[in-house]
Scaffold this active site. Structure first.
Site, PDB file in Angstrom:
ATOM      1  N   HIS A   1       3.685  -2.235   3.404  1.00 33.55           N
ATOM      2  CA  HIS A   1       3.560  -0.823   3.065  1.00 33.55           C
ATOM      3  C   HIS A   1       4.868  -0.349   2.429  1.00 33.55           C
ATOM      4  O   HIS A   1       5.949  -0.698   2.910  1.00 33.55           O
ATOM      5  CB  HIS A   1       3.241   0.016   4.308  1.00 33.55           C
ATOM      6  CG  HIS A   1       1.898  -0.287   4.885  1.00 33.55           C
ATOM      7  ND1 HIS A   1       1.684  -1.362   5.727  1.00 33.55           N
ATOM      8  CD2 HIS A   1       0.685   0.318   4.720  1.00 33.55           C
ATOM      9  CE1 HIS A   1       0.406  -1.395   6.063  1.00 33.55           C
ATOM     10  NE2 HIS A   1      -0.217  -0.409   5.468  1.00 33.55           N
TER      11      HIS A   1
ATOM     12  N   ASP B   1       0.851  -1.186   0.000  1.00 27.37           N
ATOM     13  CA  ASP B   1       0.000   0.000   0.000  1.00 27.37           C
ATOM     14  C   ASP B   1       0.888   1.238   0.000  1.00 27.37           C
ATOM     15  O   ASP B   1       1.825   1.341   0.813  1.00 27.37           O
ATOM     16  CB  ASP B   1      -0.901   0.028   1.235  1.00 27.37           C
ATOM     17  CG  ASP B   1      -2.026  -0.986   1.146  1.00 27.37           C
ATOM     18  OD1 ASP B   1      -2.077  -1.737   0.157  1.00 27.37           O
ATOM     19  OD2 ASP B   1      -2.855  -1.028   2.086  1.00 27.37           O
TER      20      ASP B   1
END
Length: 254
Positions: free
Chosen positions: A206, A61
């Site tokens: 992430h 992400d």
């Protein structure tokens, strides 16, 4: 003429009221059971996929910063792995060259909204705008329309899932959260992923997590050593002829 005293009369009334109460309770329970049986099934994103070929997906992400994006791409190249990056609209605006580089290296891009809101607090019109605005930004840079959507914070309800599907997206969650955002160090991330991975898993990372340069190569090597093949999410999921179980695991209908 037979006469009833007050105690007999009170007893009769009590019996009648008890019968009525029980009857109403039965009807209430039966109606609730019917409602439960025939109520719509809760909408779920895809948390994992029921597969027996030991394929998994890792995903990143991207919303805050790009300091480690190049390192991630280099690591994925080193191990000849293709992955999935979920991008927020304002990240796309800020790092357009990174978006192009992700695609040029053979990875896929998913939609992660425009402003990273809690989608469950938006109207359907606002949800639609969050997805279509970022979709247009990504298409302008890559000439490709994303088909995967991950709700910010992993927050969703029936409306979020329905809107995403109506716009042609597969809503994607994860069954393994690396918790890299907690910045607990390298080993906690490695242990969490490697111990919990299974065929059909979707792993959440992430792109700007503090220790990603250190843990990503180790995770890849150990997962591969267990016999797993890492593929993009779009290659892991089923596009049609599937159902979802109550855990969000996608199951192919044979």
């Amino acid at each position: 003429m037979k006469r009833y005293n007050n105690s007999h009369f009170t007893l009769r009334i009590g019996i009648v009221l008890s019968i009525l109460f029980v009857g109403m309770l039965v009807l209430f329970i039966e109606n609730n059971v019917v409602d439960v049986v025939f109520s719509p099934k809760k909408e779920l994103p895809i948390y994992s996929v029921d597969r027996d070929d030991k394929k998994i997906a890792i995903s990143f992400d991207a919303a805050w910063g790009n300091e480690f994006t190049g390192d991630i791409l280099d690591t994925l190249d080193k191990y000849n792995i293709k992955s999935t990056f979920f991008l927020v609209g304002f990240w796309v605006d800020k790092y357009p060259e990174d978006v192009k580089e992700i695609v040029s290296r053979g990875h896929e891009i998913g939609n992660h909204s425009t402003n990273h809101p809690d989608m469950t607090k938006l109207s359907k019109e606002q949800m639609t705008s969050e997805l279509t605005t970022t979709e247009e930004k990504i298409f302008k840079l890559t000439s490709t329309k994303p088909i995967l959507f991950r709700p910010p914070f992993g927050a969703y309800n029936d409306s979020v899932i329905q809107v995403a599907r109506e716009l042609g997206y597969f809503p994607i969650q994860w069954d393994i959260d690396s918790l890299d955002w907690k910045e607990l160090g390298v080993e906690p991330v490695i242990d969490r992923v490697v111990k919990n991975v299974r065929s059909g898993s979707i792993v959440l990372f992430h792109n700007n997590a503090k220790y990603i340069k250190e843990y990503l190569p180790i995770v890849i090597e150990r997962v591969q050593a267990k016999g797993f093949e890492i593929v993009p999410i779009s290659e892991l999921i089923y596009r049609d002829n599937f159902e979802m179980d109550n855990t969000g695991r996608q199951i192919y209908l044979k």
